[in-house]
Design a protein around this motif. Structure first.
Motif, PDB file in Angstrom:
ATOM      1  N   LEU A  62      44.891  42.745  37.391  1.00  0.00           N
ATOM      2  CA  LEU A  62      44.473  41.556  38.124  1.00  0.00           C
ATOM      3  C   LEU A  62      43.852  41.944  39.461  1.00  0.00           C
ATOM      4  CD1 LEU A  62      47.535  39.257  37.377  1.00  0.00           C
ATOM      5  CD2 LEU A  62      45.199  38.963  36.503  1.00  0.00           C
ATOM      6  N   GLN A  63      44.471  42.913  40.141  1.00  0.00           N
ATOM      7  CA  GLN A  63      43.923  43.372  41.414  1.00  0.00           C
ATOM      8  C   GLN A  63      42.539  43.974  41.214  1.00  0.00           C
ATOM      9  OE1 GLN A  63      46.426  45.953  43.751  1.00  0.00           O
ATOM     10  NE2 GLN A  63      44.777  46.492  45.132  1.00  0.00           N
ATOM     11  N   GLU A  64      42.374  44.766  40.180  1.00  0.00           N
ATOM     12  CA  GLU A  64      41.072  45.374  39.891  1.00  0.00           C
ATOM     13  C   GLU A  64      40.021  44.292  39.633  1.00  0.00           C
ATOM     14  OE1 GLU A  64      39.029  48.193  36.499  1.00  0.00           O
ATOM     15  OE2 GLU A  64      41.145  48.511  36.980  1.00  0.00           O
ATOM     16  N   THR A  65      40.387  43.270  38.900  1.00  0.00           N
ATOM     17  CA  THR A  65      39.474  42.157  38.622  1.00  0.00           C
ATOM     18  C   THR A  65      39.038  41.481  39.914  1.00  0.00           C
ATOM     19  OG1 THR A  65      40.444  41.754  36.443  1.00  0.00           O
ATOM     20  CG2 THR A  65      39.269  39.920  37.447  1.00  0.00           C
ATOM     21  N   ILE A  66      39.997  41.211  40.783  1.00  0.00           N
ATOM     22  CA  ILE A  66      39.694  40.534  42.047  1.00  0.00           C
ATOM     23  C   ILE A  66      38.835  41.417  42.949  1.00  0.00           C
ATOM     24  CG2 ILE A  66      40.726  39.643  44.183  1.00  0.00           C
ATOM     25  CD1 ILE A  66      43.150  38.779  42.334  1.00  0.00           C
ATOM     26  N   VAL A  67      39.228  42.662  43.109  1.00  0.00           N
ATOM     27  CA  VAL A  67      38.486  43.580  43.977  1.00  0.00           C
ATOM     28  C   VAL A  67      37.072  43.787  43.456  1.00  0.00           C
ATOM     29  CG1 VAL A  67      38.378  45.968  44.814  1.00  0.00           C
ATOM     30  CG2 VAL A  67      40.540  44.714  44.903  1.00  0.00           C
ATOM     31  N   ASP A  68      36.929  43.981  42.148  1.00  0.00           N
ATOM     32  CA  ASP A  68      35.590  44.163  41.559  1.00  0.00           C
ATOM     33  C   ASP A  68      34.717  42.935  41.803  1.00  0.00           C
ATOM     34  OD1 ASP A  68      36.196  46.696  40.646  1.00  0.00           O
ATOM     35  OD2 ASP A  68      36.476  46.092  38.552  1.00  0.00           O
ATOM     36  N   ALA A  69      35.289  41.759  41.638  1.00  0.00           N
ATOM     37  CA  ALA A  69      34.525  40.525  41.836  1.00  0.00           C
ATOM     38  C   ALA A  69      34.063  40.393  43.286  1.00  0.00           C
ATOM     39  CB  ALA A  69      35.362  39.315  41.439  1.00  0.00           C
ATOM     40  N   ILE A  70      34.926  40.735  44.223  1.00  0.00           N
ATOM     41  CA  ILE A  70      34.577  40.634  45.635  1.00  0.00           C
ATOM     42  C   ILE A  70      33.565  41.701  46.017  1.00  0.00           C
ATOM     43  CG2 ILE A  70      35.469  40.881  47.989  1.00  0.00           C
ATOM     44  CD1 ILE A  70      38.096  39.579  46.895  1.00  0.00           C
ATOM     45  N   GLN A  71      33.794  42.921  45.584  1.00  0.00           N
ATOM     46  CA  GLN A  71      32.904  44.022  45.957  1.00  0.00           C
ATOM     47  C   GLN A  71      31.520  43.899  45.338  1.00  0.00           C
ATOM     48  OE1 GLN A  71      35.084  47.626  45.072  1.00  0.00           O
ATOM     49  NE2 GLN A  71      36.129  47.585  47.043  1.00  0.00           N
ATOM     50  N   SER A  72      31.439  43.276  44.186  1.00  0.00           N
ATOM     51  CA  SER A  72      30.135  43.136  43.528  1.00  0.00           C
ATOM     52  C   SER A  72      29.216  42.225  44.337  1.00  0.00           C
ATOM     53  CB  SER A  72      30.279  42.603  42.103  1.00  0.00           C
ATOM     54  OG  SER A  72      30.559  41.213  42.102  1.00  0.00           O
ATOM     55  N   GLY A  73      29.817  41.262  45.032  1.00  0.00           N
ATOM     56  CA  GLY A  73      29.044  40.335  45.842  1.00  0.00           C
ATOM     57  C   GLY A  73      28.172  39.390  45.034  1.00  0.00           C
ATOM     58  N   GLU A  74      28.408  39.334  43.733  1.00  0.00           N
ATOM     59  CA  GLU A  74      27.596  38.476  42.863  1.00  0.00           C
ATOM     60  C   GLU A  74      28.104  37.034  42.918  1.00  0.00           C
ATOM     61  OE1 GLU A  74      26.906  39.915  38.900  1.00  0.00           O
ATOM     62  OE2 GLU A  74      27.111  41.995  39.564  1.00  0.00           O
ATOM     63  N   GLU A  75      27.171  36.131  43.133  1.00  0.00           N
ATOM     64  CA  GLU A  75      27.515  34.704  43.202  1.00  0.00           C
ATOM     65  C   GLU A  75      28.175  34.217  41.918  1.00  0.00           C
ATOM     66  OE1 GLU A  75      26.904  32.474  45.869  1.00  0.00           O
ATOM     67  OE2 GLU A  75      26.414  34.263  47.034  1.00  0.00           O
ATOM     68  N   LYS A  76      27.801  34.784  40.787  1.00  0.00           N
ATOM     69  CA  LYS A  76      28.344  34.311  39.509  1.00  0.00           C
ATOM     70  C   LYS A  76      29.840  34.590  39.373  1.00  0.00           C
ATOM     71  CE  LYS A  76      27.209  38.441  36.827  1.00  0.00           C
ATOM     72  NZ  LYS A  76      26.485  38.964  35.682  1.00  0.00           N
ATOM     73  N   MET A  77      30.397  35.452  40.237  1.00  0.00           N
ATOM     74  CA  MET A  77      31.821  35.765  40.180  1.00  0.00           C
ATOM     75  C   MET A  77      32.668  34.739  40.940  1.00  0.00           C
ATOM     76  SD  MET A  77      31.654  38.392  38.312  1.00  0.00           S
ATOM     77  CE  MET A  77      33.231  39.204  38.347  1.00  0.00           C
ATOM     78  N   LEU A  78      32.040  33.958  41.818  1.00  0.00           N
ATOM     79  CA  LEU A  78      32.789  33.019  42.657  1.00  0.00           C
ATOM     80  C   LEU A  78      33.581  31.972  41.871  1.00  0.00           C
ATOM     81  CD1 LEU A  78      30.277  32.521  45.593  1.00  0.00           C
ATOM     82  CD2 LEU A  78      32.323  33.964  45.530  1.00  0.00           C
TER      83      LEU A  78
END
Length: 69
Positions: free
Chosen positions: A21-37
């Motif tokens: 779960l942490q990896e998912t969250i960190v990856d989503a934030i670090q990617s900076g992609e709007e589609k992850m929001l």
């Protein structure tokens, strides 16, 4: 196409360990992609719905402080 984003996100992470779960969250934030929001929003919704009043107050305080920067 009838896609329920909320259910899809929850389905994709159900059963994940804390590390996953942490990896998912960190990856989503670090990617900076709007589609992850939206996915992060769904995860926050799960956190909020399962948090105590004390935890909610702590999150609000943290959010308020983070937005003052």
């Amino acid at each position: 196409m009838n896609l329920n984003l909320r259910n899809a996100v929850i389905h994709n992470v159900t059963g994940n360990s804390q590390a996953e779960l942490q990896e998912t969250i960190v990856d989503a934030i670090q990617s900076g992609e709007e589609k992850m929001l939206p996915g992060l929003g769904v995860l926050f919704e799960v956190i909020w719905q399962n948090a105590s009043q004390e935890d909610k107050q702590e999150m609000l305080t943290t959010l308020e402080q983070g937005l003052k920067k």
